[in-house]
Each structure stands twice: as structure tokens, then as C-alpha cells.
Design a protein around this motif. Structure first.
Motif, PDB file in Angstrom:
ATOM      1  N   ALA A 242       0.831  -1.203   0.000  1.00 25.87           N
ATOM      2  CA  ALA A 242       0.000   0.000   0.000  1.00 25.87           C
ATOM      3  C   ALA A 242       0.868   1.256   0.000  1.00 25.87           C
ATOM      4  N   TYR A 243       1.949   1.246   0.762  1.00 25.77           N
ATOM      5  CA  TYR A 243       2.874   2.380   0.784  1.00 25.77           C
ATOM      6  C   TYR A 243       3.459   2.616  -0.609  1.00 25.77           C
ATOM      7  N   MET A 244       3.886   1.558  -1.289  1.00 29.78           N
ATOM      8  CA  MET A 244       4.479   1.710  -2.617  1.00 29.78           C
ATOM      9  C   MET A 244       3.442   2.219  -3.630  1.00 29.78           C
ATOM     10  N   ARG A 245       2.199   1.776  -3.501  1.00 30.43           N
ATOM     11  CA  ARG A 245       1.154   2.277  -4.407  1.00 30.43           C
ATOM     12  C   ARG A 245       0.941   3.775  -4.194  1.00 30.43           C
TER      13      ARG A 245
ATOM     14  N   ALA B  80       1.803   6.813  -6.916  1.00 33.51           N
ATOM     15  CA  ALA B  80       0.741   7.714  -7.360  1.00 33.51           C
ATOM     16  C   ALA B  80       1.134   9.170  -7.124  1.00 33.51           C
ATOM     17  N   GLN B  81       1.914   9.445  -6.084  1.00 32.10           N
ATOM     18  CA  GLN B  81       2.287  10.821  -5.760  1.00 32.10           C
ATOM     19  C   GLN B  81       3.544  11.284  -6.484  1.00 32.10           C
ATOM     20  N   ARG B  82       4.322  10.363  -7.001  1.00 35.82           N
ATOM     21  CA  ARG B  82       5.592  10.728  -7.624  1.00 35.82           C
ATOM     22  C   ARG B  82       5.334  11.380  -8.977  1.00 35.82           C
ATOM     23  N   ARG B  83       5.882  12.550  -9.161  1.00 33.07           N
ATOM     24  CA  ARG B  83       5.745  13.294 -10.404  1.00 33.07           C
ATOM     25  C   ARG B  83       7.142  13.654 -10.906  1.00 33.07           C
ATOM     26  N   PRO B  84       7.351  13.656 -12.227  1.00 35.96           N
ATOM     27  CA  PRO B  84       8.662  14.056 -12.736  1.00 35.96           C
ATOM     28  C   PRO B  84       8.928  15.535 -12.459  1.00 35.96           C
ATOM     29  N   PHE B  85      10.171  15.855 -12.167  1.00 36.52           N
ATOM     30  CA  PHE B  85      10.550  17.235 -11.917  1.00 36.52           C
ATOM     31  C   PHE B  85      12.006  17.421 -12.301  1.00 36.52           C
ATOM     32  N   ALA B  86      12.386  18.658 -12.481  1.00 36.29           N
ATOM     33  CA  ALA B  86      13.776  19.005 -12.766  1.00 36.29           C
ATOM     34  C   ALA B  86      14.291  19.814 -11.582  1.00 36.29           C
TER      35      ALA B  86
END
Length: 75
Positions: free
Chosen positions: A23-26, A30-36
Motif C-alpha cells: 500500500a505504501y508503494m502504491r 501515485a504521488q511521484r511526479r517528474p521534476f527538474a
């Protein structure tokens, strides 16, 4: 009532930990977004989301650098 067998208690506990980890990995995925991230002299850093104007320009520039590096390594 007889107490549960020791291996069943251990199995239930491990299964519970595995469920929590999944559940933590899901949630994390879901919250991880690409960024620079841009680092400035003095150690200060700025994060730019991929959908921001600055982030979009940084992603284009990074893509071009990767293309150039690939062409140079093939020579």
C-alpha cells in the motif's frame, strides 16, 4: 478454543507487513511526479514540475543533451 499454531501467527504478521508495504508503494507511485532540480552556486536548489513552463524547457534541454551524448558515444 485452542491457540493458533505459532507458524500461523508469524505468517499473519508477515502478511500484514507485506500488505502495508504494498500500500505504501502504491501511494508513493501515485504521488511521484517528474521534476527538474536546478542547483545554484551556494547550494540552493529549485525544483520545477514537468508541467511548469521552466520545467518543460528544462526537460527539452535535458533530452537534447541525452541525444548528443548518445551520438558521441556511438562514434
Amino acid at each position: 478454543m485452542t491457540p493458533p499454531k505459532p507458524h500461523r501467527v508469524l505468517l499473519d504478521r508477515v502478511s500484514g507487513y507485506a500488505d502495508e508495504a504494498a500500500a505504501y508503494m502504491r501511494r508513493r507511485r501515485a504521488q511521484r511526479r517528474p521534476f527538474a532540480r536546478v542547483y545554484h552556486p551556494g547550494g540552493r536548489a529549485e525544483d520545477h514540475a514537468a508541467d511548469s513552463p521552466a520545467g518543460a524547457e528544462l526537460f527539452v534541454a535535458a533530452g537534447r543533451l541525452i541525444e548528443l551524448a548518445g551520438k558521441r558515444s556511438k562514434k
